[in-house]
Scaffold this active site. Structure first.
Site, mmCIF file in Angstrom:
data_model
loop_
_atom_site.group_PDB
_atom_site.id
_atom_site.type_symbol
_atom_site.label_atom_id
_atom_site.label_comp_id
_atom_site.label_asym_id
_atom_site.label_seq_id
_atom_site.Cartn_x
_atom_site.Cartn_y
_atom_site.Cartn_z
ATOM 1 N N PRO A 43 0.830 -1.204 0.000
ATOM 2 C CA PRO A 43 0.000 0.000 0.000
ATOM 3 C C PRO A 43 0.866 1.256 0.000
ATOM 4 C CG PRO A 43 0.029 -0.990 2.181
ATOM 5 C CD PRO A 43 0.747 -1.938 1.269
ATOM 6 N N CYS A 44 0.246 2.394 -0.214
ATOM 7 C CA CYS A 44 1.003 3.631 -0.346
ATOM 8 C C CYS A 44 1.757 3.944 0.942
ATOM 9 C CB CYS A 44 0.084 4.785 -0.729
ATOM 10 S SG CYS A 44 -0.870 5.463 0.636
ATOM 11 N N LEU A 45 2.814 4.729 0.818
ATOM 12 C CA LEU A 45 3.683 5.027 1.954
ATOM 13 C C LEU A 45 2.958 5.794 3.061
ATOM 14 C CD1 LEU A 45 7.007 6.023 0.147
ATOM 15 C CD2 LEU A 45 6.522 3.894 1.371
ATOM 16 N N SER A 67 0.401 4.978 4.465
ATOM 17 C CA SER A 67 -0.138 4.004 5.414
ATOM 18 C C SER A 67 0.853 3.669 6.516
ATOM 19 C CB SER A 67 -0.536 2.724 4.673
ATOM 20 O OG SER A 67 0.614 2.065 4.154
ATOM 21 N N ARG A 68 2.060 4.211 6.461
ATOM 22 C CA ARG A 68 3.082 3.934 7.477
ATOM 23 C C ARG A 68 2.997 4.882 8.676
ATOM 24 N NH1 ARG A 68 3.076 1.296 3.125
ATOM 25 N NH2 ARG A 68 4.988 0.321 2.309
#
Length: 273
Positions: A173-175, A177-178
């Protein structure tokens, strides 16, 4: 059963005649793109959104996979970080991300003559907290995998059966989401997370996350790999690298990697707000 679902998916695309695919290069949207191409040929167009939340190597992989499939592929830039509703990272951040994405894709679809925009949402996604799904629905986007009832496991089974070499590709998933909800997202923060994950992958670790908590990086790996990671990794060199990227502290999550982990702190009330 899986073969029947594949036939149903093909029939769905045959009815569409033309479709623009929101194509991230992940395994779900790539399966959608592959089947759409097999059925529609030139009537299928994959479009990838380029933004700071997508690692450059993931964009390159999307290009390579599209070339292997023989798929027409276009790249557009999106600007979700310009929206404070996204950058402030509320619990429904993904709603604003998908709003930006599909507010970009829908005009292109109309301009280029594509009656449908489709995405890679699968049946399992419907049971998770995914506010982006609502944004897509509001804009008339269709989710063929979910419509047919294809699960994440079946996505991998079908991808392998169709002979695509990336059937076991880890979810990516896209960064954004971190980051825990409420921690503001910036280009610089996205870049340091991306550098951290790139560093670990170059060491040979693939299924992982680098979570950002202020100045702290929290590394998540599959639980069965944690002991080997500690034994095999030059930890002082890793810490030095991460500090060079802009982190002050580096930690290892002893529970291990679990998809959607940052959602565990959400109450039902927060999720529905």
């Amino acid at each position: 059963m899986v073969a029947e679902k594949l036939n149903t998916l093909r029939a769905l695309f045959a009815e569409m005649e033309q479709a623009l695919i929101a194509y991230s290069g992940g395994i779900d949207s790539t399966l959608v793109a592959k089947v759409a191409h097999d059925v529609l040929g030139e009537g299928a167009l994959a479009v990838t959104a380029e933004s700071p939340s997508l690692m450059p190597e993931d964009l390159e992989e999307a290009r390579q996979q599209a070339a292997v499939i023989g798929l027409r592929h276009h790249i557009v830039k999106t600007h979700e970080l310009d929206d404070p509703n996204y950058a402030n990272n509320p619990v429904n951040r993904c709603y604003f991300c998908k709003s930006e994405l599909h507010d970009t894709l829908k005009p292109l679809a109309r301009e280029w003559g594509y009656p449908y925009v489709v995405d890679g949402v699968n049946a399992d996604d419907l049971s998770d907290y995914r506010p982006g799904i609502q944004a897509a629905k509001e804009r008339g986007v269709r989710s063929p995998l979910a419509e047919v009832g294809i699960t994440k496991l079946e996505v991998r089974q079908l991808t392998q059966a169709l002979g695509l070499p990336w059937w076991d590709k880890p979810s990516q998933p896209c960064l954004s989401s971190r980051f825990p909800y409420g921690e503001a997202i910036t280009v610089e923060k996205l870049q340091r997370v991306g550098r951290g994950e790139r560093y670990l992958r170059q060491l040979g670790w693939q299924a992982l996350r680098v979570r950002s908590h202020g100045d702290t990086a929290r590394i998540e790996l599959p639980p069965d790999q944690i002991q080997a990671f500690v034994a095999q990794t030059d930890l002082p060199a890793l810490v030095a690298a991460f500090q060079d990227y802009g982190f002050t502290y580096v930690t290892l999550d002893l529970e291990g990697y679990r998809s959607g982990k940052l959602n565990q702190g959400l109450s039902l009330a927060a999720a529905q707000s």
